[in-house]
Design an enzyme around this catalytic site. Structure first.
Site, PDB file in Angstrom:
ATOM      1  N   SER A   1       0.818  -1.206   0.000  1.00  0.00           N
ATOM      2  CA  SER A   1       0.000   0.000   0.000  1.00  0.00           C
ATOM      3  C   SER A   1       0.858   1.266   0.000  1.00  0.00           C
ATOM      4  CB  SER A   1      -0.944  -0.062   1.197  1.00  0.00           C
ATOM      5  OG  SER A   1      -1.897   0.952   1.184  1.00  0.00           O
TER       6      SER A   1
ATOM      7  N   ASP B   1      11.045   5.589  -9.296  1.00  0.00           N
ATOM      8  CA  ASP B   1      10.799   6.072 -10.659  1.00  0.00           C
ATOM      9  C   ASP B   1      11.570   7.348 -10.962  1.00  0.00           C
ATOM     10  OD1 ASP B   1       9.182   3.935 -11.098  1.00  0.00           O
ATOM     11  OD2 ASP B   1       7.352   5.076 -11.484  1.00  0.00           O
TER      12      ASP B   1
ATOM     13  N   LYS C   1      -0.399  -4.442  -2.956  1.00  0.00           N
ATOM     14  CA  LYS C   1      -1.710  -3.920  -2.541  1.00  0.00           C
ATOM     15  C   LYS C   1      -1.814  -2.492  -3.075  1.00  0.00           C
ATOM     16  CE  LYS C   1      -5.599  -3.304  -0.266  1.00  0.00           C
ATOM     17  NZ  LYS C   1      -5.926  -1.945  -0.682  1.00  0.00           N
TER      18      LYS C   1
END
Length: 429
Positions: A336, A347, A361
């Site tokens: 999560s 990224d 999740k």
């Protein structure tokens, strides 16, 4: 504040849905002779409105309803038994979507869930999820009964007391495990590499989970040589922030930890997200903002119709002109909000990732009231990293995949994941 793990409760209550409530009303308004009609189209009463996207032939449903009602031995026509069948039908409808996080809460389960989100519950201290059709431990929370009993990420729960858990939804399992403080619940689990099932009794308690701890580590802490010549100095020191859960207080606690890091004079930072099951979205966005400039995307929330809400960095970016090197430690218990933070920093090349595949999740649930004492939790969106990678599909793969031995102790020579991160951050110093 949106809470990824607590299902957007505040928003869900304000934006009450009438469609499911009308669906229930439709059960009672139906003609008992519908089974003899040709193509019965689902209709709604009591102010409800049917979806215009498709017509639904309800003839098979009502035919099955009447067959069972007329023939099942011991069937009654009391209001309670009829209501139970209505609830069962809704539970079947949610199960048909194949999403373990879309769940109907009948009265008892709804009361338990409401107590969970208010914090007034006793439990054993672990987060669970569904993976490959199994009920899986995401992570035991530090200093809880589950943690003390040695429950591990990836453990498969097969039985809760005497109840078969192999077909339970996550929320149904949570309802069984939660209970009064001081009472016992026994879990039967399967663990990779262990042939026989493990039977683990636990005593429920009030769960108070630490959020953040800090420490300083050096390469010599992970040396297997008793005659190590590795020195301890500021150049090869690594400041470690161990981060256990994303709470409403996490942003200020993380800020305080970063101030400790800045005051230490060290330039190597590990953020340990192993076993962190997530929590508040706002906390993840705020913490990512310490490393990202304004308007960098932290995460996107993509809806059914293809639209998306994009959450941007607040632009603290305090290390923009400082040669700080960052590593994130992740594992199968990182889920999560942990995956959102990891995905964003990875990224944008702000951090290297070390450990094992994260849990995956990456979805958002919203809670809708159905009646005064029931509710339905629906997955309404998927999380995407800044590069558009869906967290839900498979989680996040680290740059350096390192498995820890089963007996690894965090922060010691047996912690191969932290040892690798320390080596990567200090090898050119």
């Amino acid at each position: 504040m949106k809470d990824i793990y607590r299902s957007r409760i505040a928003i869900g209550i304000i934006n009450a849905a009438v469609i499911v409530a009308a669906f229930i009303a439709g059960f009672y308004a139906a003609d008992r002779q519908m089974e003899n009609s040709h193509a019965t189209i689902l209709s709604f009463e009591s102010g409800g409105q049917a979806s215009t996207s498709e017509n639904v032939d309800m003839t098979p449903f009502w035919k099955a309803w009447n067959i069972i009602d007329d023939n099942f031995v011991g069937a009654t026509t009391t209001a309670s038994s009829t209501q139970a069948r209505v609830y069962g039908a809704i539970e079947g409808m949610t199960a048909a979507y194949g999403d373990p996080y879309t769940t109907f809460f009948p009265p008892q389960q709804n009361q338990i869930f409401q107590s969970e989100i208010s914090g007034s519950f006793g439990g054993v201290g672990m987060e669970m999820g569904a993976q490959d059709g199994n009920l899986v431990v995401i992570s035991p929370l530090k200093d809880t009964p589950a943690y003390a009993a040695g429950i591990k990420p990836g453990d498969i729960i097969t039985k809760i007391d005497n109840t078969d858990a192999t077909t339970l939804t996550v929320d149904a399992a949570v309802a069984l495990i939660r209970g009064d403080v001081g009472t016992k619940v026994t879990l039967t689990i399967e663990r990779k590499g262990v042939s026989a099932p493990l039977i683990i009794p636990l005593i429920r308690t009030t769960i108070n989970v630490p959020t953040i701890e800090t420490a300083t580590k050096y390469p010599s802490d992970f040396s297997t040589s008793t005659a190590s010549t590795l020195t301890k100095n500021s150049k090869n020191a690594v400041f470690v922030i161990s981060f256990y859960t994303f709470t409403a207080d996490s942003p200020i606690l993380f800020k305080n930890a970063l101030e400790q890091f800045a005051n230490s004079g060290e330039t190597n930072l590990i953020i340990d997200l192993r076993g962190n099951p997530g929590g508040y979205l706002d906390a993840a966005v705020d913490i990512a903002s310490w490393f990202l400039p304004s308007d960098d995307t932290v995460v996107s929330e993509e809806y059914k119709d293809g639209t998306a809400d994009v959450y941007k960095s607040k632009g603290y970016n305090v290390f923009a002109n400082t040669p700080v090197k960052v590593a994130l430690l992740v594992d199968g218990g990182s889920a999560s909000a942990s995956e959102i933070l990891s995905g964003a920093l990875h990224d944008y090349n702000k951090a290297i990732l070390v450990g094992t595949q994260t849990f995956g999740k990456g979805s958002v649930q919203e809670l809708f009231p159905v009646t005064s004492d029931t509710s339905i939790k629906v997955t309404i969106a998927k999380w995407l990293t800044p590069k558009g990678v869906s967290i839900s599909e498979k989680g996040i793969t680290p740059d350096y995949v390192i498995e820890n031995p089963p007996n690894a102790v965090v922060g010691t020579v047996t912690d191969l994941q932290m040892a690798k991160a320390v080596d990567l951050l200090t090898q050119n110093n």
